[in-house]
Motif scaffolding. Structure first.
Motif, PDB file in Angstrom:
ATOM      1  N   THR A 358     -87.380 -12.191  63.055  1.00 53.76           N
ATOM      2  CA  THR A 358     -86.682 -11.727  61.855  1.00 53.76           C
ATOM      3  C   THR A 358     -85.235 -11.402  62.163  1.00 53.76           C
ATOM      4  OG1 THR A 358     -88.764 -10.794  61.053  1.00 53.76           O
ATOM      5  CG2 THR A 358     -86.742 -10.068  59.963  1.00 53.76           C
ATOM      6  N   PHE A 359     -85.005 -10.681  63.255  1.00 52.22           N
ATOM      7  CA  PHE A 359     -83.653 -10.311  63.637  1.00 52.22           C
ATOM      8  C   PHE A 359     -82.843 -11.554  64.003  1.00 52.22           C
ATOM      9  CE2 PHE A 359     -80.676  -7.908  66.595  1.00 52.22           C
ATOM     10  CZ  PHE A 359     -80.029  -7.248  65.567  1.00 52.22           C
ATOM     11  N   ALA A 360     -83.502 -12.530  64.644  1.00 56.34           N
ATOM     12  CA  ALA A 360     -82.827 -13.774  65.002  1.00 56.34           C
ATOM     13  C   ALA A 360     -82.408 -14.543  63.753  1.00 56.34           C
ATOM     14  CB  ALA A 360     -83.744 -14.630  65.867  1.00 56.34           C
ATOM     15  N   ALA A 361     -83.260 -14.537  62.722  1.00 54.16           N
ATOM     16  CA  ALA A 361     -82.909 -15.216  61.465  1.00 54.16           C
ATOM     17  C   ALA A 361     -81.715 -14.544  60.800  1.00 54.16           C
ATOM     18  CB  ALA A 361     -84.116 -15.214  60.526  1.00 54.16           C
ATOM     19  N   LEU A 362     -81.720 -13.212  60.802  1.00 53.49           N
ATOM     20  CA  LEU A 362     -80.597 -12.456  60.240  1.00 53.49           C
ATOM     21  C   LEU A 362     -79.304 -12.812  60.964  1.00 53.49           C
ATOM     22  CD1 LEU A 362     -79.451 -10.031  58.520  1.00 53.49           C
ATOM     23  CD2 LEU A 362     -80.047  -8.586  60.468  1.00 53.49           C
ATOM     24  N   ASN A 363     -79.347 -12.826  62.280  1.00 50.48           N
ATOM     25  CA  ASN A 363     -78.144 -13.122  63.066  1.00 50.48           C
ATOM     26  C   ASN A 363     -77.701 -14.574  62.900  1.00 50.48           C
ATOM     27  OD1 ASN A 363     -77.774 -10.550  64.094  1.00 50.48           O
ATOM     28  ND2 ASN A 363     -79.095 -10.908  65.863  1.00 50.48           N
ATOM     29  N   ALA A 364     -78.669 -15.491  62.742  1.00 52.39           N
ATOM     30  CA  ALA A 364     -78.317 -16.895  62.533  1.00 52.39           C
ATOM     31  C   ALA A 364     -77.555 -17.066  61.220  1.00 52.39           C
ATOM     32  CB  ALA A 364     -79.578 -17.753  62.534  1.00 52.39           C
ATOM     33  N   GLN A 365     -77.965 -16.333  60.184  1.00 53.56           N
ATOM     34  CA  GLN A 365     -77.291 -16.425  58.892  1.00 53.56           C
ATOM     35  C   GLN A 365     -75.930 -15.750  58.905  1.00 53.56           C
ATOM     36  OE1 GLN A 365     -77.956 -18.263  56.296  1.00 53.56           O
ATOM     37  NE2 GLN A 365     -76.143 -17.482  55.228  1.00 53.56           N
ATOM     38  N   LYS A 366     -75.780 -14.724  59.739  1.00 53.15           N
ATOM     39  CA  LYS A 366     -74.501 -14.000  59.801  1.00 53.15           C
ATOM     40  C   LYS A 366     -73.327 -14.916  60.145  1.00 53.15           C
ATOM     41  CE  LYS A 366     -75.718  -9.208  60.825  1.00 53.15           C
ATOM     42  NZ  LYS A 366     -75.627  -8.124  61.832  1.00 53.15           N
ATOM     43  N   GLN A 367     -73.602 -15.988  60.859  1.00 53.19           N
ATOM     44  CA  GLN A 367     -72.529 -16.920  61.219  1.00 53.19           C
ATOM     45  C   GLN A 367     -71.914 -17.574  59.987  1.00 53.19           C
ATOM     46  OE1 GLN A 367     -73.675 -19.635  64.527  1.00 53.19           O
ATOM     47  NE2 GLN A 367     -75.579 -18.450  64.600  1.00 53.19           N
ATOM     48  N   PHE A 368     -72.666 -17.569  58.885  1.00 57.18           N
ATOM     49  CA  PHE A 368     -72.205 -18.230  57.656  1.00 57.18           C
ATOM     50  C   PHE A 368     -72.017 -17.226  56.521  1.00 57.18           C
ATOM     51  CE2 PHE A 368     -75.151 -20.959  60.066  1.00 57.18           C
ATOM     52  CZ  PHE A 368     -74.260 -21.939  60.463  1.00 57.18           C
ATOM     53  N   ALA A 369     -71.871 -15.956  56.864  1.00 56.20           N
ATOM     54  CA  ALA A 369     -71.800 -14.898  55.855  1.00 56.20           C
ATOM     55  C   ALA A 369     -70.409 -14.276  55.779  1.00 56.20           C
ATOM     56  CB  ALA A 369     -72.836 -13.818  56.173  1.00 56.20           C
ATOM     57  N   LYS A 370     -70.093 -13.754  54.605  1.00 55.98           N
ATOM     58  CA  LYS A 370     -68.828 -13.046  54.401  1.00 55.98           C
ATOM     59  C   LYS A 370     -69.069 -11.547  54.501  1.00 55.98           C
ATOM     60  CE  LYS A 370     -65.138 -12.195  51.000  1.00 55.98           C
ATOM     61  NZ  LYS A 370     -64.019 -12.374  51.944  1.00 55.98           N
ATOM     62  N   GLU A 371     -68.195 -10.865  55.214  1.00 60.94           N
ATOM     63  CA  GLU A 371     -68.296  -9.413  55.348  1.00 60.94           C
ATOM     64  C   GLU A 371     -68.164  -8.750  53.984  1.00 60.94           C
ATOM     65  OE1 GLU A 371     -68.950  -5.910  56.897  1.00 60.94           O
ATOM     66  OE2 GLU A 371     -68.668  -7.549  58.314  1.00 60.94           O
ATOM     67  N   GLN A 372     -69.131  -7.917  53.658  1.00 60.68           N
ATOM     68  CA  GLN A 372     -69.129  -7.242  52.354  1.00 60.68           C
ATOM     69  C   GLN A 372     -68.307  -5.953  52.441  1.00 60.68           C
ATOM     70  OE1 GLN A 372     -72.997  -6.661  50.609  1.00 60.68           O
ATOM     71  NE2 GLN A 372     -72.244  -5.154  49.155  1.00 60.68           N
ATOM     72  N   THR A 373     -67.022  -6.128  52.421  1.00 64.35           N
ATOM     73  CA  THR A 373     -66.122  -4.981  52.446  1.00 64.35           C
ATOM     74  C   THR A 373     -64.920  -5.289  51.563  1.00 64.35           C
ATOM     75  OG1 THR A 373     -64.925  -3.465  53.924  1.00 64.35           O
ATOM     76  CG2 THR A 373     -64.816  -5.789  54.458  1.00 64.35           C
ATOM     77  N   SER A 374     -64.283  -4.267  51.049  1.00 65.76           N
ATOM     78  CA  SER A 374     -63.133  -4.455  50.162  1.00 65.76           C
ATOM     79  C   SER A 374     -63.460  -5.405  49.015  1.00 65.76           C
ATOM     80  CB  SER A 374     -61.926  -4.981  50.950  1.00 65.76           C
ATOM     81  OG  SER A 374     -61.565  -4.080  51.971  1.00 65.76           O
ATOM     82  N   VAL A 375     -64.614  -5.201  48.407  1.00 64.05           N
ATOM     83  CA  VAL A 375     -65.018  -6.013  47.258  1.00 64.05           C
ATOM     84  C   VAL A 375     -64.323  -5.472  46.009  1.00 64.05           C
ATOM     85  CG1 VAL A 375     -66.957  -6.860  45.895  1.00 64.05           C
ATOM     86  CG2 VAL A 375     -67.270  -6.375  48.334  1.00 64.05           C
ATOM     87  N   PRO A 376     -63.718  -6.348  45.191  1.00 66.54           N
ATOM     88  CA  PRO A 376     -63.084  -5.852  43.962  1.00 66.54           C
ATOM     89  C   PRO A 376     -64.093  -5.081  43.120  1.00 66.54           C
ATOM     90  CG  PRO A 376     -62.506  -8.143  44.348  1.00 66.54           C
ATOM     91  CD  PRO A 376     -63.568  -7.804  45.343  1.00 66.54           C
ATOM     92  N   SER A 377     -63.694  -3.959  42.568  1.00 67.00           N
ATOM     93  CA  SER A 377     -64.607  -3.147  41.768  1.00 67.00           C
ATOM     94  C   SER A 377     -65.096  -3.905  40.543  1.00 67.00           C
ATOM     95  CB  SER A 377     -63.918  -1.844  41.341  1.00 67.00           C
ATOM     96  OG  SER A 377     -62.730  -2.117  40.615  1.00 67.00           O
ATOM     97  N   SER A 378     -64.322  -4.894  40.114  1.00 64.53           N
ATOM     98  CA  SER A 378     -64.659  -5.671  38.913  1.00 64.53           C
ATOM     99  C   SER A 378     -65.405  -6.959  39.240  1.00 64.53           C
ATOM    100  CB  SER A 378     -63.367  -6.029  38.178  1.00 64.53           C
ATOM    101  OG  SER A 378     -62.472  -6.699  39.064  1.00 64.53           O
ATOM    102  N   PHE A 379     -65.851  -7.119  40.461  1.00 62.54           N
ATOM    103  CA  PHE A 379     -66.401  -8.392  40.933  1.00 62.54           C
ATOM    104  C   PHE A 379     -67.805  -8.677  40.405  1.00 62.54           C
ATOM    105  CE2 PHE A 379     -68.622 -10.812  44.353  1.00 62.54           C
ATOM    106  CZ  PHE A 379     -67.840 -11.956  44.365  1.00 62.54           C
ATOM    107  N   TRP A 380     -68.650  -7.657  40.375  1.00 63.02           N
ATOM    108  CA  TRP A 380     -70.080  -7.881  40.205  1.00 63.02           C
ATOM    109  C   TRP A 380     -70.501  -8.345  38.807  1.00 63.02           C
ATOM    110  CZ3 TRP A 380     -71.800  -8.262  44.851  1.00 63.02           C
ATOM    111  CH2 TRP A 380     -71.279  -7.464  45.866  1.00 63.02           C
ATOM    112  N   GLU A 381     -70.084  -7.648  37.789  1.00 66.45           N
ATOM    113  CA  GLU A 381     -70.591  -7.937  36.449  1.00 66.45           C
ATOM    114  C   GLU A 381     -70.208  -9.331  35.958  1.00 66.45           C
ATOM    115  OE1 GLU A 381     -73.190  -7.103  33.559  1.00 66.45           O
ATOM    116  OE2 GLU A 381     -72.757  -5.838  35.299  1.00 66.45           O
ATOM    117  N   PRO A 382     -68.945  -9.763  36.092  1.00 67.21           N
ATOM    118  CA  PRO A 382     -68.608 -11.120  35.650  1.00 67.21           C
ATOM    119  C   PRO A 382     -69.392 -12.198  36.393  1.00 67.21           C
ATOM    120  CG  PRO A 382     -66.629  -9.811  35.931  1.00 67.21           C
ATOM    121  CD  PRO A 382     -67.744  -9.020  36.530  1.00 67.21           C
ATOM    122  N   LEU A 383     -69.605 -11.991  37.690  1.00 70.13           N
ATOM    123  CA  LEU A 383     -70.320 -12.987  38.476  1.00 70.13           C
ATOM    124  C   LEU A 383     -71.797 -13.063  38.073  1.00 70.13           C
ATOM    125  CD1 LEU A 383     -69.379 -14.893  40.721  1.00 70.13           C
ATOM    126  CD2 LEU A 383     -70.440 -13.341  42.375  1.00 70.13           C
TER     127      LEU A 383
END
Length: 421
Positions: A358-383
Motif C-alpha cells: 500500500t505504501f509503495a503504491a502511494l509513493n509510486a503515485q506521488k511521482q505524478f502528483a501535485k503538492e496540495q499547498t497554496s490552493v486558491p480558496s476559490s478553486f474547489w467549487e467551480p471545479l
C-alpha cells in the motif's frame, strides 16, 4: 529513548517549561491540555496520550481528547481560535487559512531541529512559509504523508497488467459487469485529471497583509484542459462507471458485495479493503489514459497532515509543543501505520515500511502528483461543477444540442477562480 528526548526538550525550553511545571504542582487536576484528532483514530490517540503521560512522570497531566478532522481544521478553529484545542491536526492545504486567523504557533529551538532532522523535507515544507529561505517559518509537526490517492483492485477480477491503462480497466469491468469507483464529481479527484494534461494553478500571497491572495494564475481553458475533459468522459460514459457520490461507504460496500473491481481512494480505506479482498488485494498507481492517440499518466494531489500548536495556549504552550512532538514521533508514526496504515513522514518509520504494498503504491503515485499547498480558496467549487456536468452528459467537445462546450465551461471556471480573490 523517547523519554530522554522529551525531557531534553523541556530543559531546552528553559524558564517557560519550568514555570509550567510549577503551575502543575499547584493544581489538583494536573496540567490541562486538549488535543483534537480524526474520528477514526480516537482510540489510538487516547492510547498515545496515555503513553505521553507515562513518558513524562515528572508532570501530572489532565489531557482531553476530541474530534477534529484534518480537512476541517479551519471550520472548527476559525470561529474562535482561543477556544480551540492546544494541539490539533490539520492537512497542509489548511495552513494559510489557519495562519490568517492566528491559530498556529511557530516551531523553534530543539522542537524545530528535531522536526527538520527526522522528517522528509517535503513534509516539513508543507507546514511552512518561505521554507529554505531567510524568512522561513515552520508551523507544524508532520505525521502523515498519505494525503493522496491511488488505485485499489480485486485481483480475482483484473490482473496487475490490466490495471495499467484506463482503457483495459474499462474493457475488463464492462465485460465482467463490475464497477469502477472514482469520485470524478469531487474536485479533489477531478483536479488530478487536469494536472495530468499540464493544467495548473499558482497563488501569490501578500505575507504582510494577512496572507491575502494577491494574484491567482490558473490554466484550464486550453488544449490540455479539453483533453482532460475527454479523458474523464471516457470513464463516465462507460456502463462500468459507478456514478456520482462515490464516498468511502460506497467503495467498501462495492468490494464487499463484489460489485466493484476497481476503486480510486487512499490509505484510510486500505485496512478494510485489504481485509475484504484478502489474497486478491491489489494496489498500484493510477493508470494511463489514451487521448488523441497518446498515452498519458493520470495525476493526483499529494499532501501531508500535521499537528499544529495553538498560540493561545498561554503558559501551557511549551507543554503543547512537547505533546505535538511526541504524537508525531517515530514510534507514534510507526504505530499509526500498523493500526491505520497511515503513511509516515518520519524518515526512519517510512524506511521501515517502504516495501509494504500500500505504501509503495502511494509513493509510486506521488511521482505524478501535485503538492496540495497554496490552493486558491476559490478553486474547489467551480471545479466540482466540471465533474458533475461531465457525469450528467451536459458537456461535449463542440457543444450544441443543449450541451456546453468544454472550452466554454473551462473559460467560465477560470474566471470564477481568478475573480474571487
Amino acid at each position: 529513548m523517547m523519554k530522554k528526548r522529551i525531557v531534553s526538550m523541556l530543559i531546552c525550553g528553559a524558564l517557560a517549561a519550568s514555570s509550567v511545571a510549577g503551575l502543575t504542582a499547584c493544581g489538583n487536576k494536573g496540567l490541562e491540555l486538549t488535543v483534537w484528532g480524526s474520528a477514526a483514530q480516537q482510540e489510538t490517540l487516547k492510547q498515545m496520550v496515555a503513553k505521553f503521560e507515562e513518558a513524562n512522570p515528572e508532570t501530572k497531566y489532565n489531557i482531553k481528547v476530541g474530534i477534529c478532522e484534518e480537512d476541517m481544521a479551519v471550520s472548527n478553529i476559525a470561529p474562535d481560535p482561543s477556544a480551540a484545542a492546544d494541539v490539533f491536526c490539520y492537512s497542509n492545504d489548511q495552513l494559510v487559512p489557519l495562519l490568517r486567523v492566528g491559530a498556529l504557533a511557530k516551531l523553534g529551538g530543539i522542537f524545530l531541529d528535531n522536526v527538520k532532522t527526522e522528517n522528509s523535507e517535503d513534509s516539513v515544507a508543507s507546514g511552512s512559509v518561505a521554507y529554505g529561505t531567510a524568512d522561513e517559518k515552520v508551523y507544524g509537526y508532520p505525521y502523515a504523508s498519505d494525503n493522496g490517492y491511488f488505485m485499489f483492485y480485486d485481483k480475482s477480477v483484473i490482473t496487475d497488467e490490466q490495471v495499467g491503462s484506463l482503457e483495459s480497466i474499462i474493457s475488463v469491468c464492462e465485460t465482467k459487469n463490475k464497477k469502477i469507483a472514482w469520485a470524478v464529481d469531487v474536485p479533489w479527484y477531478t483536479a488530478g485529471w487536469f494536472f495530468a494534461f499540464d493544467c495548473d494553478y499558482s497563488v501569490e500571497y501578500d505575507y504582510n497583509d494577512n496572507y491575502k491572495e494577491k494574484n491567482i494564475e490558473i490554466s484550464l481553458n486550453n488544449e490540455g484542459g479539453i483533453n482532460a475533459c475527454k479523458a474523464m468522459s471516457k470513464l463516465t460514459s462507460s456502463k462500468a462507471f459507478s456514478g456520482k457520490s462515490t464516498d468511502n461507504e460506497k467503495i467498501i460496500t462495492g468490494f464487499t458485495t463484489k460489485s466493484t473491481a476497481v476503486a480510486v481512494s487512499g490509505t484510510w480505506n486500505a485496512p478494510q479493503i485489504k481485509k475484504i479482498l484478502g489474497e486478491n488485494y491489489g494496489v498500484c498507481k493510477l493508470p494511463t489514459v489514451n487521448v488523441n492517440g497518446q498515452d498519458v499518466q493520470l495525476s493526483s494531489f499529494k499532501g501531508y497532515k500535521l499537528f499544529g500548536v495553538n498560540p493561545h495556549s498561554g503558559d501551557k504552550i511549551v507543554e503543547a509543543h512537547k505533546l505535538a512532538a511526541f504524537l508525531s514521533s517515530e514510534a507514534m508514526q510507526a504505530e499509526r501505520f500498523e493500526k491505520h496504515m497511515v503513511g509516515p513522514t518520519n524518515n526512519a518509520a517510512a524506511n521501515a515500511v517502504k516495501d509494504d504494498a500500500t505504501f509503495a503504491a502511494l509513493n509510486a503515485q506521488k511521482q505524478f502528483a501535485k503538492e496540495q499547498t497554496s490552493v486558491p480558496s476559490s478553486f474547489w467549487e467551480p471545479l466540482k461543477g466540471v465533474g458533475l456536468n461531465i457525469i450528467d452528459g451536459l458537456l461535449s467537445e463542440s457543444g450544441g444540442n443543449g450541451k456546453l462546450s468544454y472550452a466554454d465551461k473551462l473559460s467560465a471556471v477560470e474566471k470564477q477562480i481568478k475573480n474571487s480573490k
